[in-house]
Design a protein around this motif. Structure first.
Motif, PDB file in Angstrom:
ATOM      1  N   PRO A  22       0.806  -1.230   0.000  1.00  0.00           N
ATOM      2  CA  PRO A  22       0.000   0.000   0.000  1.00  0.00           C
ATOM      3  C   PRO A  22       0.832   1.270   0.000  1.00  0.00           C
ATOM      4  N   LEU A  23       1.958   1.270   0.719  1.00  0.00           N
ATOM      5  CA  LEU A  23       2.785   2.471   0.739  1.00  0.00           C
ATOM      6  C   LEU A  23       3.399   2.740  -0.628  1.00  0.00           C
ATOM      7  N   GLY A  24       3.841   1.681  -1.301  1.00  0.00           N
ATOM      8  CA  GLY A  24       4.394   1.836  -2.640  1.00  0.00           C
ATOM      9  C   GLY A  24       3.382   2.379  -3.622  1.00  0.00           C
ATOM     10  N   SER A  25       2.112   2.033  -3.426  1.00  0.00           N
ATOM     11  CA  SER A  25       1.059   2.569  -4.291  1.00  0.00           C
ATOM     12  C   SER A  25       0.987   4.084  -4.168  1.00  0.00           C
ATOM     13  N   PHE A  26       1.053   4.596  -2.945  1.00  0.00           N
ATOM     14  CA  PHE A  26       1.032   6.047  -2.763  1.00  0.00           C
ATOM     15  C   PHE A  26       2.301   6.696  -3.314  1.00  0.00           C
ATOM     16  N   VAL A  27       3.434   6.002  -3.174  1.00  0.00           N
ATOM     17  CA  VAL A  27       4.682   6.527  -3.736  1.00  0.00           C
ATOM     18  C   VAL A  27       4.558   6.684  -5.252  1.00  0.00           C
ATOM     19  N   VAL A  28       3.931   5.708  -5.911  1.00  0.00           N
ATOM     20  CA  VAL A  28       3.729   5.774  -7.362  1.00  0.00           C
ATOM     21  C   VAL A  28       2.730   6.861  -7.722  1.00  0.00           C
ATOM     22  N   TRP A  29       1.598   6.904  -7.015  1.00  0.00           N
ATOM     23  CA  TRP A  29       0.566   7.898  -7.317  1.00  0.00           C
ATOM     24  C   TRP A  29       1.084   9.318  -7.148  1.00  0.00           C
ATOM     25  N   ARG A  30       1.855   9.544  -6.101  1.00  0.00           N
ATOM     26  CA  ARG A  30       2.340  10.887  -5.799  1.00  0.00           C
ATOM     27  C   ARG A  30       3.679  11.204  -6.463  1.00  0.00           C
ATOM     28  N   ARG A  31       4.204  10.246  -7.198  1.00  0.00           N
ATOM     29  CA  ARG A  31       5.503  10.423  -7.863  1.00  0.00           C
ATOM     30  C   ARG A  31       6.590  10.791  -6.850  1.00  0.00           C
ATOM     31  N   VAL A 136       2.364  -1.523  11.939  1.00  0.00           N
ATOM     32  CA  VAL A 136       2.136  -0.108  12.261  1.00  0.00           C
ATOM     33  C   VAL A 136       1.903   0.696  10.985  1.00  0.00           C
ATOM     34  N   VAL A 137       2.743   0.470   9.976  1.00  0.00           N
ATOM     35  CA  VAL A 137       2.597   1.190   8.703  1.00  0.00           C
ATOM     36  C   VAL A 137       1.266   0.862   8.044  1.00  0.00           C
ATOM     37  N   ALA A 138       0.933  -0.433   7.970  1.00  0.00           N
ATOM     38  CA  ALA A 138      -0.333  -0.834   7.342  1.00  0.00           C
ATOM     39  C   ALA A 138      -1.532  -0.277   8.102  1.00  0.00           C
ATOM     40  N   GLY A 139      -1.463  -0.298   9.432  1.00  0.00           N
ATOM     41  CA  GLY A 139      -2.548   0.247  10.230  1.00  0.00           C
ATOM     42  C   GLY A 139      -2.693   1.748  10.050  1.00  0.00           C
ATOM     43  N   LEU A 140      -1.563   2.451   9.984  1.00  0.00           N
ATOM     44  CA  LEU A 140      -1.587   3.904   9.785  1.00  0.00           C
ATOM     45  C   LEU A 140      -2.199   4.260   8.441  1.00  0.00           C
ATOM     46  N   LEU A 141      -1.816   3.525   7.397  1.00  0.00           N
ATOM     47  CA  LEU A 141      -2.363   3.797   6.066  1.00  0.00           C
ATOM     48  C   LEU A 141      -3.840   3.438   5.982  1.00  0.00           C
ATOM     49  N   ALA A 142      -4.234   2.343   6.647  1.00  0.00           N
ATOM     50  CA  ALA A 142      -5.652   1.974   6.651  1.00  0.00           C
ATOM     51  C   ALA A 142      -6.488   3.035   7.367  1.00  0.00           C
ATOM     52  N   ALA A 147      -8.532   9.843   3.525  1.00  0.00           N
ATOM     53  CA  ALA A 147      -7.947  11.185   3.546  1.00  0.00           C
ATOM     54  C   ALA A 147      -6.703  11.255   2.666  1.00  0.00           C
ATOM     55  N   LEU A 148      -5.890  10.225   2.714  1.00  0.00           N
ATOM     56  CA  LEU A 148      -4.694  10.178   1.874  1.00  0.00           C
ATOM     57  C   LEU A 148      -5.063  10.156   0.402  1.00  0.00           C
ATOM     58  N   LEU A 149      -6.076   9.366   0.049  1.00  0.00           N
ATOM     59  CA  LEU A 149      -6.518   9.298  -1.343  1.00  0.00           C
ATOM     60  C   LEU A 149      -7.026  10.651  -1.823  1.00  0.00           C
ATOM     61  N   THR A 150      -7.838  11.302  -0.995  1.00  0.00           N
ATOM     62  CA  THR A 150      -8.390  12.596  -1.382  1.00  0.00           C
ATOM     63  C   THR A 150      -7.284  13.630  -1.578  1.00  0.00           C
ATOM     64  N   ALA A 151      -6.333  13.664  -0.654  1.00  0.00           N
ATOM     65  CA  ALA A 151      -5.221  14.611  -0.769  1.00  0.00           C
ATOM     66  C   ALA A 151      -4.330  14.290  -1.960  1.00  0.00           C
ATOM     67  N   THR A 152      -4.251  13.021  -2.338  1.00  0.00           N
ATOM     68  CA  THR A 152      -3.439  12.622  -3.490  1.00  0.00           C
ATOM     69  C   THR A 152      -4.105  13.022  -4.800  1.00  0.00           C
ATOM     70  N   VAL A 153      -5.424  12.848  -4.867  1.00  0.00           N
ATOM     71  CA  VAL A 153      -6.152  13.147  -6.098  1.00  0.00           C
ATOM     72  C   VAL A 153      -6.235  14.653  -6.347  1.00  0.00           C
ATOM     73  N   GLU A 168      -1.392  14.912   5.758  1.00  0.00           N
ATOM     74  CA  GLU A 168      -1.374  13.614   5.073  1.00  0.00           C
ATOM     75  C   GLU A 168       0.003  13.328   4.486  1.00  0.00           C
ATOM     76  N   GLN A 169       0.672  14.371   4.027  1.00  0.00           N
ATOM     77  CA  GLN A 169       2.049  14.197   3.544  1.00  0.00           C
ATOM     78  C   GLN A 169       2.950  13.739   4.685  1.00  0.00           C
ATOM     79  N   LEU A 170       2.726  14.296   5.872  1.00  0.00           N
ATOM     80  CA  LEU A 170       3.515  13.900   7.037  1.00  0.00           C
ATOM     81  C   LEU A 170       3.260  12.437   7.395  1.00  0.00           C
ATOM     82  N   VAL A 171       2.011  11.999   7.275  1.00  0.00           N
ATOM     83  CA  VAL A 171       1.686  10.590   7.544  1.00  0.00           C
ATOM     84  C   VAL A 171       2.482   9.678   6.611  1.00  0.00           C
ATOM     85  N   LEU A 172       2.502  10.015   5.322  1.00  0.00           N
ATOM     86  CA  LEU A 172       3.261   9.212   4.367  1.00  0.00           C
ATOM     87  C   LEU A 172       4.756   9.264   4.661  1.00  0.00           C
TER      88      LEU A 172
END
Length: 261
Positions: A22-31, A136-142, A147-153, A168-172
């Motif tokens: 899941p974290l890698g997905s956000f890394v790809v989406w957000r470049r 911890v990472v998976a729980g934080l992203l879940a 909110a992360l998706l909305t901020a990414t889009v 949300e950037q700080l969370v990532l």
């Protein structure tokens, strides 16, 4: 009968994929690929400082990775070009890490394992830390998923919905630093970003929703770990690079999918 060191290696790798998918997905989406590289390179300095002060490697690595992430965010908010900031800090942190390592007795011998990983040497204590960090990472992203998706889009849409994109950037950033800290012993500082990006990039071609992409990225990560360990066992190749190589092979197999669809 499967040797115990292979069971430990597989358990460590599978645990890590829970976070990198899941974290890698956000890394790809957000470049954020270069951001992941910068954080991973800084981890070498964390390893050197851990040995110098007699701290656990995970503690020093996490501290330096967090410091790098906060520094990048601070400089970027002051108007500095992000790619320039990341380029300067990534290579500077790696250089200072290698310099610091040269002053620490006994670290030169082990440095290659921290650069390229040594998954076959992990113990059950390492496996426990990896699973705990990944959970911890998976729980934080879940918890922050929507909110992360909305901020990414769309950041403007996020603000209108009462979501602070900087938070949300700080969370990532925190999730990425923790993932780097627990992954350094498996794939090494130079290959962590590849394990984040390659399975997610392959999953992107197979998915029709963000959630599906995260799940596919975990599945591809699992296949990469098992395939890489099998290659390492059969051909006596390094474990970390073999895992990334397996992920790259899977990515190659997914290339025709978009055209077929």
């Amino acid at each position: 009968m499967i040797d115990e060191f292979l069971i430990r290696a597989a358990a460590a790798g599978l645990g890590l994929t829970l976070a990198t998918g899941p974290l890698g997905s956000f890394v790809v989406w957000r470049r954020m690929a270069y951001f992941g590289d910068a954080t991973a390179h800084a981890a070498v300095l964390g390893v050197a400082l851990s040995f110098a002060f007699g701290l656990p490697v995970y503690v020093g690595t996490l501290a330096v990775a967090l410091a790098m992430a906060v520094t990048v965010a601070g400089l970027a908010s002051r108007g500095q070009a992000m790619d320039t900031v990341l380029g300067v800090l990534a290579h500077s942190a790696l250089a200072f890490g290698l310099i610091a390592a040269s002053f620490v007795a006994g670290l030169r011998v082990d440095l290659e394992s921290f650069l390229f990983g040594d998954i076959l040497s992990v113990g059950w204590g390492d496996v426990g830390l990896i699973w705990a960090g990944a959970a911890v990472v998976a729980g934080l992203l879940a918890w922050r998923w929507q909110a992360l998706l909305t901020a990414t889009v769309n950041e403007e849409l996020a603000r209108a919905s009462g979501i602070d994109p900087r938070r949300e950037q700080l969370v990532l950033t925190l999730a990425l630093a923790l993932t780097v800290a627990v992954a350094i012993k498996i794939v090494g500082a130079l290959l962590i970003a590849a394990l984040l990006i390659v399975p997610a990039a392959a999953a992107r071609r197979l998915s029709r929703s963000p959630e599906a992409m995260a799940l596919w990225a975990v599945a591809i990560g699992v296949a990469s770990v098992l395939g890489g360990l099998a290659a390492s066992l059969n051909w006596d190749t390094p474990g970390g690079p073999s895992i990334v190589g397996a992920a790259a092979a899977i990515f190659g197999l997914t290339l025709p999918f978009r055209r077929l669809r």
